[in-house]
Design a protein around this motif. Structure first.
Motif, PDB file in Angstrom:
ATOM      1  N   PRO A  53      37.280  31.971 -12.635  1.00 39.21           N
ATOM      2  CA  PRO A  53      37.966  32.701 -11.575  1.00 39.21           C
ATOM      3  C   PRO A  53      37.388  32.373 -10.208  1.00 39.21           C
ATOM      4  CG  PRO A  53      37.484  34.145 -13.415  1.00 39.21           C
ATOM      5  CD  PRO A  53      36.795  32.845 -13.682  1.00 39.21           C
ATOM      6  N   ALA A  54      38.252  32.389  -9.217  1.00 39.32           N
ATOM      7  CA  ALA A  54      37.837  31.967  -7.884  1.00 39.32           C
ATOM      8  C   ALA A  54      36.776  32.863  -7.286  1.00 39.32           C
ATOM      9  CB  ALA A  54      39.058  31.918  -6.951  1.00 39.32           C
ATOM     10  N   ASP A  55      36.653  34.123  -7.763  1.00 37.73           N
ATOM     11  CA  ASP A  55      35.655  34.998  -7.170  1.00 37.73           C
ATOM     12  C   ASP A  55      34.279  34.820  -7.795  1.00 37.73           C
ATOM     13  OD1 ASP A  55      36.495  38.082  -8.967  1.00 37.73           O
ATOM     14  OD2 ASP A  55      36.152  36.032  -9.628  1.00 37.73           O
ATOM     15  N   HIS A  95      34.240  26.619  -2.653  1.00 35.64           N
ATOM     16  CA  HIS A  95      35.161  26.395  -3.765  1.00 35.64           C
ATOM     17  C   HIS A  95      36.181  25.356  -3.364  1.00 35.64           C
ATOM     18  CE1 HIS A  95      33.498  29.694  -6.030  1.00 35.64           C
ATOM     19  NE2 HIS A  95      33.589  30.463  -4.970  1.00 35.64           N
ATOM     20  N   ALA A 101      39.998  23.728  -3.881  1.00 31.98           N
ATOM     21  CA  ALA A 101      41.348  24.008  -4.357  1.00 31.98           C
ATOM     22  C   ALA A 101      41.948  22.715  -4.881  1.00 31.98           C
ATOM     23  CB  ALA A 101      42.209  24.546  -3.216  1.00 31.98           C
ATOM     24  N   ASP A 139      33.842  33.896 -18.173  1.00 32.03           N
ATOM     25  CA  ASP A 139      33.930  34.938 -17.159  1.00 32.03           C
ATOM     26  C   ASP A 139      33.754  36.304 -17.821  1.00 32.03           C
ATOM     27  OD1 ASP A 139      36.552  35.790 -18.167  1.00 32.03           O
ATOM     28  OD2 ASP A 139      37.321  33.999 -17.177  1.00 32.03           O
ATOM     29  N   ALA A 162      40.570  25.427 -10.198  1.00 34.40           N
ATOM     30  CA  ALA A 162      41.806  26.192  -9.966  1.00 34.40           C
ATOM     31  C   ALA A 162      42.161  27.124 -11.123  1.00 34.40           C
ATOM     32  CB  ALA A 162      42.967  25.241  -9.672  1.00 34.40           C
ATOM     33  N   PRO A 163      41.420  28.188 -11.348  1.00 30.74           N
ATOM     34  CA  PRO A 163      40.193  28.599 -10.663  1.00 30.74           C
ATOM     35  C   PRO A 163      38.974  27.852 -11.199  1.00 30.74           C
ATOM     36  CG  PRO A 163      40.738  30.203 -12.325  1.00 30.74           C
ATOM     37  CD  PRO A 163      41.858  29.194 -12.329  1.00 30.74           C
ATOM     38  N   ARG A 219      35.551  27.357 -13.044  1.00 34.04           N
ATOM     39  CA  ARG A 219      34.649  27.910 -14.056  1.00 34.04           C
ATOM     40  C   ARG A 219      34.209  26.807 -15.013  1.00 34.04           C
ATOM     41  NH1 ARG A 219      38.283  32.038 -17.706  1.00 34.04           N
ATOM     42  NH2 ARG A 219      39.922  30.603 -18.343  1.00 34.04           N
TER      43      ARG A 219
END
Length: 323
Positions: free
Chosen positions: A11-13, A32, A34, A168, A303-304, A306
């Motif tokens: 995940p992007a966060d 990050h 994209a 995650d 994207a995202p 991980r």
């Protein structure tokens, strides 16, 4: 419930851990990237590789008459975080740093030993990833492998399944609920060991041309990254050949220098990466800064962002007796 082998993105966060130190003492910058959606990946025969086409389907919780064993080790499992880079953004080209490293490496412990069998001890994650029906939540177990192999291919291999790990926190929460529903208390999987068949091991080339062919340089840095991992998992690579491998990598377009890193077992190393835009993944190679040997290979999906898969090489050596 049907589950499939897959790789998905972090995940992007989720941000990189600040566990690598910059040359100026500051923590590395987190950023990050994209990129396009990810493709599925698999770990096959101890080598990280890109899967072409469909992947196998695992169905561990359907009515097969078999119990689902308890998770070994840390039953709760851990959430994986990408390795932190000293140079997370604006990373320089890797070539000059790799050539400098090749000129300064020293002997590894095994360079001054011999024996009938090469020995490799590795841990890997991401070989068979269980995914929820919607593909959102993944879990895989860490596999520990020890291999003793002679030049004719004979020897012994021992495998052990360790704790589950997750890309995650949402996947961890989901699979803990699902495993709790189906666990029957039957215990942990027993370690397995088996003899290796006669299958001659090709000689490891020492010259630049032979190493370029072995490392599949013609196919680009993505393929070369995976071949480096394969070579170090199959051979006790001698010092001069380790230096030549670094020089070969220095000439492959696309590798970026990530500087000082800490691998998943706490060892300090230096790293290079290649962003494989065609397959929407990043290959990471971590080298011992003294011996130039490979410590780990990882694949990060985008994207995202991980972790997709990793392998750490814990030990390499020579012995006269398979363990």
């Amino acid at each position: 419930m049907a589950v499939s082998t897959s790789r998905a993105g972090r995940p992007a966060d989720h941000r990189r851990r600040p566990d690598a130190v910059r040359a100026d003492g500051a923590e590395p910058t987190v950023s990050h990237r994209a990129v396009r959606p990810t493709r599925r990946l698999v770990l096959a025969a101890g080598t990280l590789a890109v899967a072409a086409g469909a992947v196998a389907v695992l169905r561990p919780f359907e009515s097969t008459g078999e119990d689902v064993p308890d998770a070994p080790g840390d039953a709760a499992g851990t959430v994986l975080v990408p390795v932190a880079y000293q140079f997370d953004s604006d990373a320089p080209a890797a070539g000059p740093r790799l050539r400098a490293l090749a000129d300064t490496i020293v002997d590894a412990d095994y360079d001054n030993r011999d024996g009938r069998y090469t020995y490799h001890h590795t841990k890997a994650w991401g070989g068979s990833v269980m995914s929820s029906d919607d593909g959102r939540h993944q879990v895989a177990f860490v596999d520990e492998t020890k291999v003793w192999r002679a030049a004719d291919g004979t020897g012994r291999q021992a495998n052990k399944q360790l704790e589950p790990q997750y890309p995650d926190q949402a996947s961890r929460d989901y699979w803990q609920r699902e495993l709790a529903k189906h666990r029957t208390g039957t215990g942990t999987p027993a370690p397995s060991a088996f003899p290796l068949p006669i299958l001659a091991v090709p000689a490891l080339p020492a010259d630049r041309s032979g190493l370029r062919d072995l490392l599949k340089v013609v196919h680009g840095a993505g393929a070369t990254s995976k071949q480096v991992n394969t070579v170090y998992g199959d051979y006790a690579v001698p010092r001069q050949t380790r230096a030549e491998i670094l020089r070969v990598l220095a000439d492959v377009p696309g590798f970026r220098w990530r500087g000082q890193v800490t691998d998943r077992v706490g060892r300090r190393g230096v790293a290079i990466t290649f962003d494989d835009r065609e397959h929407d993944q990043q290959n990471l190679l971590i080298f011992d800064p003294k011996t130039g040997g490979l410590l780990a290979h990882e694949m990060l999906t985008f994207a995202p962002v991980r972790l997709g898969a990793y392998q750490v090489i814990l030990d390499t050596g020579w012995t006269d007796q398979p363990g």
